[in-house]
Design a protein around this motif. Sequence first.
Motif, PDB file in Angstrom:
ATOM      1  N   UNK A   1       0.824  -1.204   0.000  1.00 49.69           N
ATOM      2  CA  UNK A   1       0.000   0.000   0.000  1.00 49.69           C
ATOM      3  C   UNK A   1       0.864   1.263   0.000  1.00 49.69           C
ATOM      4  N   UNK A   2       2.055   1.192   0.590  1.00 56.80           N
ATOM      5  CA  UNK A   2       2.922   2.365   0.629  1.00 56.80           C
ATOM      6  C   UNK A   2       3.464   2.717  -0.763  1.00 56.80           C
ATOM      7  N   UNK A   3       3.907   1.698  -1.499  1.00 54.79           N
ATOM      8  CA  UNK A   3       4.440   1.930  -2.849  1.00 54.79           C
ATOM      9  C   UNK A   3       3.348   1.946  -3.912  1.00 54.79           C
ATOM     10  N   UNK A   4       2.124   1.628  -3.495  1.00 51.85           N
ATOM     11  CA  UNK A   4       0.993   1.535  -4.423  1.00 51.85           C
ATOM     12  C   UNK A   4       1.292   0.544  -5.542  1.00 51.85           C
ATOM     13  N   UNK A   5       1.655  -0.655  -5.116  1.00 53.38           N
ATOM     14  CA  UNK A   5       1.961  -1.735  -6.050  1.00 53.38           C
ATOM     15  C   UNK A   5       1.285  -3.027  -5.585  1.00 53.38           C
ATOM     16  N   UNK A   6       0.995  -3.888  -6.553  1.00 49.96           N
ATOM     17  CA  UNK A   6       0.456  -5.208  -6.261  1.00 49.96           C
ATOM     18  C   UNK A   6       1.305  -6.244  -6.987  1.00 49.96           C
ATOM     19  N   UNK A   7       1.893  -7.147  -6.218  1.00 50.44           N
ATOM     20  CA  UNK A   7       2.697  -8.234  -6.780  1.00 50.44           C
ATOM     21  C   UNK A   7       1.781  -9.428  -7.007  1.00 50.44           C
TER      22      UNK A   7
ATOM     23  N   UNK B   1      -2.975  -0.279  -9.857  1.00 48.24           N
ATOM     24  CA  UNK B   1      -2.967  -0.369  -8.396  1.00 48.24           C
ATOM     25  C   UNK B   1      -4.398  -0.275  -7.886  1.00 48.24           C
ATOM     26  N   UNK B   2      -4.701  -1.019  -6.843  1.00 50.53           N
ATOM     27  CA  UNK B   2      -6.022  -0.963  -6.221  1.00 50.53           C
ATOM     28  C   UNK B   2      -5.869  -1.048  -4.714  1.00 50.53           C
ATOM     29  N   UNK B   3      -6.638  -0.270  -3.984  1.00 48.01           N
ATOM     30  CA  UNK B   3      -6.632  -0.360  -2.525  1.00 48.01           C
ATOM     31  C   UNK B   3      -7.446  -1.550  -2.033  1.00 48.01           C
ATOM     32  N   UNK B   4      -8.281  -2.119  -2.920  1.00 38.21           N
ATOM     33  CA  UNK B   4      -9.174  -3.207  -2.533  1.00 38.21           C
ATOM     34  C   UNK B   4      -8.916  -4.462  -3.350  1.00 38.21           C
ATOM     35  N   UNK B   5      -9.264  -5.608  -2.757  1.00 41.16           N
ATOM     36  CA  UNK B   5      -9.416  -6.827  -3.530  1.00 41.16           C
ATOM     37  C   UNK B   5     -10.911  -7.110  -3.650  1.00 41.16           C
ATOM     38  N   UNK B   6     -11.250  -8.215  -4.308  1.00 44.62           N
ATOM     39  CA  UNK B   6     -12.669  -8.509  -4.517  1.00 44.62           C
ATOM     40  C   UNK B   6     -13.415  -8.747  -3.205  1.00 44.62           C
ATOM     41  N   UNK B   7     -12.739  -9.237  -2.184  1.00 44.62           N
ATOM     42  CA  UNK B   7     -13.416  -9.478  -0.917  1.00 44.62           C
ATOM     43  C   UNK B   7     -13.599  -8.211  -0.090  1.00 44.62           C
ATOM     44  N   UNK B   8     -12.718  -7.239  -0.222  1.00 45.00           N
ATOM     45  CA  UNK B   8     -12.845  -6.013   0.571  1.00 45.00           C
ATOM     46  C   UNK B   8     -13.646  -4.929  -0.141  1.00 45.00           C
ATOM     47  N   UNK B   9     -13.765  -5.045  -1.471  1.00 42.03           N
ATOM     48  CA  UNK B   9     -14.387  -3.969  -2.252  1.00 42.03           C
ATOM     49  C   UNK B   9     -15.784  -3.633  -1.742  1.00 42.03           C
ATOM     50  N   UNK B  10     -16.621  -4.637  -1.589  1.00 44.17           N
ATOM     51  CA  UNK B  10     -18.009  -4.354  -1.241  1.00 44.17           C
ATOM     52  C   UNK B  10     -18.175  -4.076   0.251  1.00 44.17           C
ATOM     53  N   UNK B  11     -17.251  -4.577   1.071  1.00 41.07           N
ATOM     54  CA  UNK B  11     -17.258  -4.170   2.475  1.00 41.07           C
ATOM     55  C   UNK B  11     -17.028  -2.663   2.580  1.00 41.07           C
ATOM     56  N   UNK B  12     -16.080  -2.169   1.805  1.00 39.31           N
ATOM     57  CA  UNK B  12     -15.725  -0.746   1.851  1.00 39.31           C
ATOM     58  C   UNK B  12     -16.621   0.122   0.972  1.00 39.31           C
ATOM     59  N   UNK B  13     -17.551  -0.512   0.282  1.00 42.18           N
ATOM     60  CA  UNK B  13     -18.326   0.172  -0.757  1.00 42.18           C
ATOM     61  C   UNK B  13     -19.018   1.434  -0.250  1.00 42.18           C
ATOM     62  N   UNK B  14     -19.695   1.338   0.894  1.00 38.61           N
ATOM     63  CA  UNK B  14     -20.471   2.492   1.377  1.00 38.61           C
ATOM     64  C   UNK B  14     -19.578   3.663   1.763  1.00 38.61           C
TER      65      UNK B  14
END
Length: 252
Positions: free
Chosen positions: A111-117, A140-153
């Motif tokens: 998250x610091x470098x804004x990279x996804x390996x 780059x994404x701050x979310x994955x598929x499992x966190x996206x809808x949790x954080x949606x609101x």
Amino acid sequence: MRVILALALALNFIFSSEVEAIFEISFGIFGKVGEAKTRLIKYDNNSTYELFMDAKAIGAIDKLSGQRREYFYSTGEIYRDFLLPQKFVHKVERDKKGKRTLKYKIFNFNQRKKQIHFTKFKGDTNAGVSKSDDEILSYYAQNDLLTLFFNFSKIKPNNLNSFALIAAGANDKDGRVDIFIPDGKQKQKLQKSLNTQFQPYIAYINQDIFSSSKGELHLSINEKGYANRAILKDVLLFGDIVAKMVSVKEKP
């Protein structure tokens, strides 16, 4: 499987330190064809989390799919009620030509470098798995598929009826998920088809899910933030796939 995932993802677990939910999926003349169990656990005084999901086909579809089973896992930190993933794993198992094949997709977030390996492994239960991809994603994404809808609101823009969100594990090209919030007659039509009085949503996953054109998913989210029903539109020649929550348990 992805329609069950998308429904389970739309849970909002903010009020509990542990939540378990079960969903079932039905498809036209086949009736019930799959189910999924999902669980969120918060640790360390709600500063870290783990999200699990186990989805499988059942009945005749289980045989047709080669006893397909999918596992999803996300772990990371919680910051101001946001889930910030550090690792996301998607595993698929199925029988094919007399073998139990395995596929793993692993997303490690910086998250610091804004990279996804991103790494990918594939093989079978007899010979084991070998690495087939190893790269830094072009997006780059701050979310994955499992966190996206949790954080949606918390991340959806105000006063917009359509917008795009990015999630690792979504569209392979750029992780894009398009969201539309209907109003007027379209809203009423969706509320009727979803059997809900709450605000419905349309999510375009931008993948050819079960031969649907764009992965068009209609979601009903109730007053507690739980998605209790979802419809994947225009699948193959059989119509729509319908998923619904059948139970939920919360622990404070």
